[in-house]
Design a protein around this motif. Structure first.
Motif, short mmCIF file in Angstrom:
data_model
loop_
_atom_site.label_atom_id
_atom_site.label_comp_id
_atom_site.label_asym_id
_atom_site.label_seq_id
_atom_site.Cartn_x
_atom_site.Cartn_y
_atom_site.Cartn_z
N ASP A 155 34.09 13.78 142.72
CA ASP A 155 35.36 13.15 142.34
C ASP A 155 35.59 13.26 140.83
O ASP A 155 36.63 13.75 140.37
CB ASP A 155 35.33 11.69 142.77
N VAL A 156 34.64 12.85 140.05
CA VAL A 156 34.81 12.77 138.59
C VAL A 156 34.87 14.16 137.93
O VAL A 156 35.76 14.43 137.13
CB VAL A 156 33.70 11.92 137.95
N LEU A 176 27.48 8.14 135.22
CA LEU A 176 27.50 9.43 134.53
C LEU A 176 26.55 9.51 133.33
O LEU A 176 26.46 10.55 132.70
CB LEU A 176 28.92 9.71 134.02
N SER A 185 30.71 10.83 144.34
CA SER A 185 31.26 10.34 143.07
C SER A 185 31.29 11.42 142.00
O SER A 185 32.26 11.56 141.27
CB SER A 185 30.46 9.14 142.57
N ASP A 240 31.75 3.97 136.46
CA ASP A 240 31.51 5.31 135.90
C ASP A 240 30.27 5.41 135.01
O ASP A 240 29.92 6.49 134.55
CB ASP A 240 32.73 5.79 135.13
N SER A 290 38.03 15.92 138.67
CA SER A 290 39.12 15.29 137.91
C SER A 290 39.11 15.79 136.46
O SER A 290 40.17 16.05 135.88
CB SER A 290 39.00 13.77 137.95
N TYR A 291 37.94 15.95 135.89
CA TYR A 291 37.84 16.50 134.54
C TYR A 291 38.36 17.94 134.52
O TYR A 291 39.06 18.34 133.59
CB TYR A 291 36.40 16.47 134.03
N ALA A 308 33.58 6.21 129.87
CA ALA A 308 32.96 6.06 131.19
C ALA A 308 31.49 5.70 131.07
O ALA A 308 31.01 4.76 131.68
CB ALA A 308 33.14 7.34 132.00
#
Length: 144
Positions: free
Chosen positions: A65-66, A25, A62, A22, A69-70, A15
């Motif tokens: 979200d990320v 990040l 964002s 991404d 998800s992790y 990412a």
């Protein structure tokens, strides 16, 4: 557990070093990752700001979200976390350049097809809540 950590490391590196969206990040640090939870941290810089000089809502959404998800990948077997079905964010307090923001994501429940996650962004060592997020993900069936 080591397999899950390797999976996250690979996912995160792709990412950050990739050419896609991404890359946002790149200044985020993962602090912990286990048991359906993921904790990350970043310092608000100019690239995170909106037109009035505070943390941008799009960046906040964002990161929710990320990082959630992790968290989900650590709850499961280190597999991709599926697709977002719903993302709800409540913005509670502004964050300014130089402030350190901590992101705590937790898997609330993961069933056969849906997972429910909760996220909180805080500053000032957790004293001030910047935003809260709720994230629902569709879990892609794994073929056997």
């Amino acid at each position: 557990m080591l397999q899950k950590v390797r999976f996250l490391h690979t996912l995160f590196e792709k990412a950050v070093n990739g050419k896609g969206f991404d890359r946002f990040l790149k200044n985020v640090q993962i602090l912990s990752y286990a048991d359906g939870k993921c904790k990350a941290q970043f310092t608000v810089t100019e690239e995170h700001l909106n037109a009035i000089g505070t943390l941008h809502g799009g960046f906040t959404s964002s990161i929710i979200d990320v990082i959630s998800s992790y968290a989900l990948t650590s709850y499961q077997t280190g597999k991709p976390a599926g697709a977002s079905v719903d993302l709800h964010v409540t913005f509670l307090k502004a964050a300014f350049p130089g402030e350190v923001v901590t992101v705590n994501a937790e898997t609330i429940r993961a069933g056969k097809t849906l997972a429910f996650l909760a996220v909180e962004l805080t500053k000032n060592d957790g004293k001030d809540v910047v935003a809260r997020g709720q994230h629902t993900k569709y879990l892609v069936p794994i073929k056997k």
